[in-house]
Design a protein around this motif. Structure first.
Motif, PDB file in Angstrom:
ATOM      1  N   LEU A   1      12.750  -6.094  82.744  1.00 20.48           N
ATOM      2  CA  LEU A   1      11.903  -6.373  81.591  1.00 20.48           C
ATOM      3  C   LEU A   1      10.425  -6.436  81.982  1.00 20.48           C
ATOM      4  N   GLY A   2       9.591  -5.952  81.103  1.00 22.55           N
ATOM      5  CA  GLY A   2       8.147  -6.011  81.277  1.00 22.55           C
ATOM      6  C   GLY A   2       7.487  -6.301  79.950  1.00 22.55           C
ATOM      7  N   ILE A   3       6.187  -6.442  79.959  1.00 24.07           N
ATOM      8  CA  ILE A   3       5.421  -6.682  78.728  1.00 24.07           C
ATOM      9  C   ILE A   3       4.520  -5.493  78.467  1.00 24.07           C
ATOM     10  N   LEU A   4       4.726  -4.846  77.351  1.00 22.53           N
ATOM     11  CA  LEU A   4       3.847  -3.758  76.934  1.00 22.53           C
ATOM     12  C   LEU A   4       2.670  -4.357  76.173  1.00 22.53           C
ATOM     13  N   ALA A   5       1.460  -4.102  76.654  1.00 22.13           N
ATOM     14  CA  ALA A   5       0.257  -4.622  76.009  1.00 22.13           C
ATOM     15  C   ALA A   5      -0.516  -3.476  75.372  1.00 22.13           C
ATOM     16  N   MET A   6      -1.021  -3.717  74.171  1.00 19.65           N
ATOM     17  CA  MET A   6      -1.829  -2.719  73.466  1.00 19.65           C
ATOM     18  C   MET A   6      -3.163  -3.346  73.091  1.00 19.65           C
ATOM     19  N   ASP A   7      -4.241  -2.724  73.539  1.00 22.07           N
ATOM     20  CA  ASP A   7      -5.594  -3.217  73.287  1.00 22.07           C
ATOM     21  C   ASP A   7      -6.262  -2.293  72.274  1.00 22.07           C
ATOM     22  N   PRO A   8      -6.572  -2.790  71.057  1.00 24.34           N
ATOM     23  CA  PRO A   8      -7.152  -1.939  70.010  1.00 24.34           C
ATOM     24  C   PRO A   8      -8.663  -1.785  70.079  1.00 24.34           C
ATOM     25  N   HIS A   9      -9.305  -2.303  71.110  1.00 25.11           N
ATOM     26  CA  HIS A   9     -10.758  -2.149  71.284  1.00 25.11           C
ATOM     27  C   HIS A   9     -11.528  -2.578  70.038  1.00 25.11           C
ATOM     28  N   LEU A  10     -11.282  -3.815  69.620  1.00 21.92           N
ATOM     29  CA  LEU A  10     -12.021  -4.468  68.521  1.00 21.92           C
ATOM     30  C   LEU A  10     -11.640  -3.970  67.134  1.00 21.92           C
TER      31      LEU A  10
ATOM     32  N   GLN B   1      14.784 -12.998  85.757  1.00 19.49           N
ATOM     33  CA  GLN B   1      13.739 -13.163  84.753  1.00 19.49           C
ATOM     34  C   GLN B   1      14.234 -14.082  83.647  1.00 19.49           C
ATOM     35  N   VAL B   2      13.294 -14.721  82.959  1.00 20.07           N
ATOM     36  CA  VAL B   2      13.606 -15.587  81.826  1.00 20.07           C
ATOM     37  C   VAL B   2      12.731 -15.163  80.651  1.00 20.07           C
ATOM     38  N   ILE B   3      13.352 -14.972  79.493  1.00 21.15           N
ATOM     39  CA  ILE B   3      12.598 -14.635  78.284  1.00 21.15           C
ATOM     40  C   ILE B   3      12.945 -15.642  77.196  1.00 21.15           C
ATOM     41  N   ASN B   4      12.033 -15.780  76.234  1.00 21.31           N
ATOM     42  CA  ASN B   4      12.267 -16.720  75.151  1.00 21.31           C
ATOM     43  C   ASN B   4      13.459 -16.266  74.302  1.00 21.31           C
ATOM     44  N   ASN B   5      13.951 -17.147  73.467  1.00 28.76           N
ATOM     45  CA  ASN B   5      15.170 -16.894  72.691  1.00 28.76           C
ATOM     46  C   ASN B   5      14.900 -15.920  71.548  1.00 28.76           C
ATOM     47  N   THR B   6      14.788 -14.641  71.877  1.00 22.71           N
ATOM     48  CA  THR B   6      14.613 -13.570  70.888  1.00 22.71           C
ATOM     49  C   THR B   6      15.889 -12.747  70.867  1.00 22.71           C
TER      50      THR B   6
ATOM     51  N   SER C   1      -5.616   1.223  74.035  1.00 25.12           N
ATOM     52  CA  SER C   1      -5.162   1.290  75.424  1.00 25.12           C
ATOM     53  C   SER C   1      -3.778   0.675  75.563  1.00 25.12           C
ATOM     54  N   TYR C   2      -2.979   1.256  76.469  1.00 28.51           N
ATOM     55  CA  TYR C   2      -1.611   0.804  76.708  1.00 28.51           C
ATOM     56  C   TYR C   2      -1.447   0.457  78.185  1.00 28.51           C
ATOM     57  N   SER C   3      -0.732  -0.628  78.475  1.00 28.44           N
ATOM     58  CA  SER C   3      -0.424  -0.982  79.861  1.00 28.44           C
ATOM     59  C   SER C   3       0.892  -1.750  79.888  1.00 28.44           C
ATOM     60  N   LEU C   4       1.531  -1.738  81.066  1.00 29.30           N
ATOM     61  CA  LEU C   4       2.819  -2.414  81.256  1.00 29.30           C
ATOM     62  C   LEU C   4       2.654  -3.479  82.329  1.00 29.30           C
ATOM     63  N   ILE C   5       2.934  -4.722  81.961  1.00 31.90           N
ATOM     64  CA  ILE C   5       2.744  -5.866  82.848  1.00 31.90           C
ATOM     65  C   ILE C   5       4.099  -6.356  83.357  1.00 31.90           C
ATOM     66  N   GLY C   6       4.146  -6.699  84.640  1.00 26.59           N
ATOM     67  CA  GLY C   6       5.338  -7.334  85.183  1.00 26.59           C
ATOM     68  C   GLY C   6       6.342  -6.399  85.813  1.00 26.59           C
TER      69      GLY C   6
ATOM     70  N   ASP D   1       7.748 -19.927  70.078  1.00 25.00           N
ATOM     71  CA  ASP D   1       8.386 -18.746  69.497  1.00 25.00           C
ATOM     72  C   ASP D   1       7.732 -17.457  69.989  1.00 25.00           C
ATOM     73  N   PHE D   2       6.638 -17.572  70.751  1.00 27.59           N
ATOM     74  CA  PHE D   2       5.954 -16.383  71.235  1.00 27.59           C
ATOM     75  C   PHE D   2       6.816 -15.666  72.271  1.00 27.59           C
ATOM     76  N   GLN D   3       6.767 -14.328  72.243  1.00 25.75           N
ATOM     77  CA  GLN D   3       7.505 -13.554  73.232  1.00 25.75           C
ATOM     78  C   GLN D   3       6.860 -13.753  74.600  1.00 25.75           C
ATOM     79  N   THR D   4       7.669 -14.239  75.544  1.00 27.24           N
ATOM     80  CA  THR D   4       7.152 -14.588  76.863  1.00 27.24           C
ATOM     81  C   THR D   4       8.134 -14.149  77.929  1.00 27.24           C
ATOM     82  N   LEU D   5       7.610 -13.778  79.087  1.00 26.48           N
ATOM     83  CA  LEU D   5       8.424 -13.325  80.205  1.00 26.48           C
ATOM     84  C   LEU D   5       8.016 -14.084  81.466  1.00 26.48           C
ATOM     85  N   MET D   6       9.011 -14.612  82.188  1.00 27.85           N
ATOM     86  CA  MET D   6       8.773 -15.258  83.478  1.00 27.85           C
ATOM     87  C   MET D   6       9.651 -14.566  84.516  1.00 27.85           C
TER      88      MET D   6
END
Length: 351
Positions: free
Chosen positions: A80-89, A49-54, A151-156, A20-25
């Motif tokens: 489609l891409g993956i937005l990642a957010m890193d909260p630094h602990l 691209q292939v994404i999970n059933n969301t 921190s914000y970054s865009l993957i894919g 069920d996790f959001q995934t991108l191929m």
């Protein structure tokens, strides 16, 4: 995946999603059997691209088609891409994420605590995003206080594509932006200034703080675009002036305010910014920020707070020397400490 050659596998058995996790191929230069056909009249392309059933994402993303046998969506637009957010602990509650047009509304999962060599760590958050022009604007709202460093970054996606984030803060903030540990030039504007969206948000780290709305607009492109937004120590200074908001702006009030405070405190103007001017005569909200270099290296937190204490004391005794062109009816000054994320004690003077 690149250069995949599919020979005997039937379309419905190409892939099957159990998670069920959001995934991108992403697939490039794929070769299919000539008799391959997908469900829902999806056009078969060699790059896809292939994404999970969301449903909230796949159904409202142009070029995505549900493949029941895969339990996933086939997407032939490659946007489609993956937005990642890193909260630094840092740990916080849920984050709400909605595309500007109202579709693609999801909640990030809660911050996860894991144990790694007895060190507390917070997991990254991620969400699928659409980089297609006109559909790449997202509102980001935190249920609790936004972590002081994130921190914000865009993957894919390549550097030519990106997303524009409208990050909603609970109140005025003093925020520095960094790319590769180098400070990014910050821009500020109010609704009165009518900033064109197209002129502002085109490349990595383009940004705008919307004065009075407490919204940080930030453009994140693909590839090497990791941007850190960091709340810094500051003084919050508020003055009520005997004039109207309209007259204050008409007479270049914000710049005059900055120049006069710089003169009184003997600090460079770039450390001072006006973050709001609201009705009630004209109530000017401003920040005096801690001293920072062009890199992320700063004074220790105790040195920074000590300097701001000295500036606060000086301003409380000498603010009357500011030649603003208007009578100062009320003055208040308090500290915002980034590590505590709350206002310090504020002293108010009615004149």
């Amino acid at each position: 995946f690149s250069g995949v050659k599919i020979e005997e596998t039937a379309p419905e058995y190409f892939i099957h999603w159990e998670s069920d996790f959001q995934t991108l191929m992403s697939f490039t230069n794929v070769t299919f059997p000539s008799d391959w056909k997908l469900n829902n009249s999806a056009e078969l392309l060699s790059n896809f691209q292939v994404i999970n059933n969301t449903y909230s994402i796949g159904h409202y993303t142009e070029g995505c088609y549900l493949q029941e046998g895969w339990n996933a969506y086939y997407c032939n637009n490659n946007n489609l891409g993956i937005l990642a957010m890193d909260p630094h602990l840092e740990i916080t509650k849920e984050v709400h994420f909605q595309r500007e047009d109202g579709y693609h509304s999801t909640d990030f999962s809660r911050w996860q605590l894991v144990i790694d060599d007895e060190i507390r760590r917070a997991s990254w958050l991620s969400n699928l995003v659409d980089t297609a022009s006109g559909k790449n604007h997202y509102n980001v709202t935190f249920e609790s206080t936004i972590p002081p460093k994130i921190s914000y970054s865009l993957i894919g996606q390549p550097s030519t594509k990106g997303v524009r984030l409208s990050i909603h803060y609970a109140g005025p903030q003093s925020i520095y932006l960094y790319k590769d540990e180098v400070s990014v030039e910050r821009k500020f504007a109010s609704k009165r200034e009518g900033v064109s969206q197209n002129e502002v948000f085109q490349k990595c780290a383009d940004n705008l703080w919307r004065i009075g709305e407490n919204i940080l607009e930030l453009y994140i492109s693909g590839e090497d675009c990791k941007i850190r937004a960091e709340v810094v120590n500051a003084l919050m200074v508020t003055m009520r002036l005997e004039t109207t908001v309209e007259d204050f702006y008409a007479n270049n009030g914000p710049q005059r305010f900055i120049d006069q405070m710089s003169l009184v405190l003997n600090i460079p103007p770039h450390r001072i910014r006006v973050v709001g001017v609201i009705q009630g005569s004209a109530i000017v909200q401003s920040f005096v920020e801690e001293e920072r270099s062009s890199s992320s290296s700063i004074k220790s937190n105790s040195d920074s707070v000590s300097e701001l204490l000295n500036l606060e004391s000086k301003l409380k005794t000498e603010y009357r020397k500011m030649d603003l062109g208007y009578t100062i009816q009320q003055f208040s000054c308090g500290r915002i400490q980034a590590n505590k994320r709350r206002l310090g004690i504020r002293k108010t003077e009615n004149l």
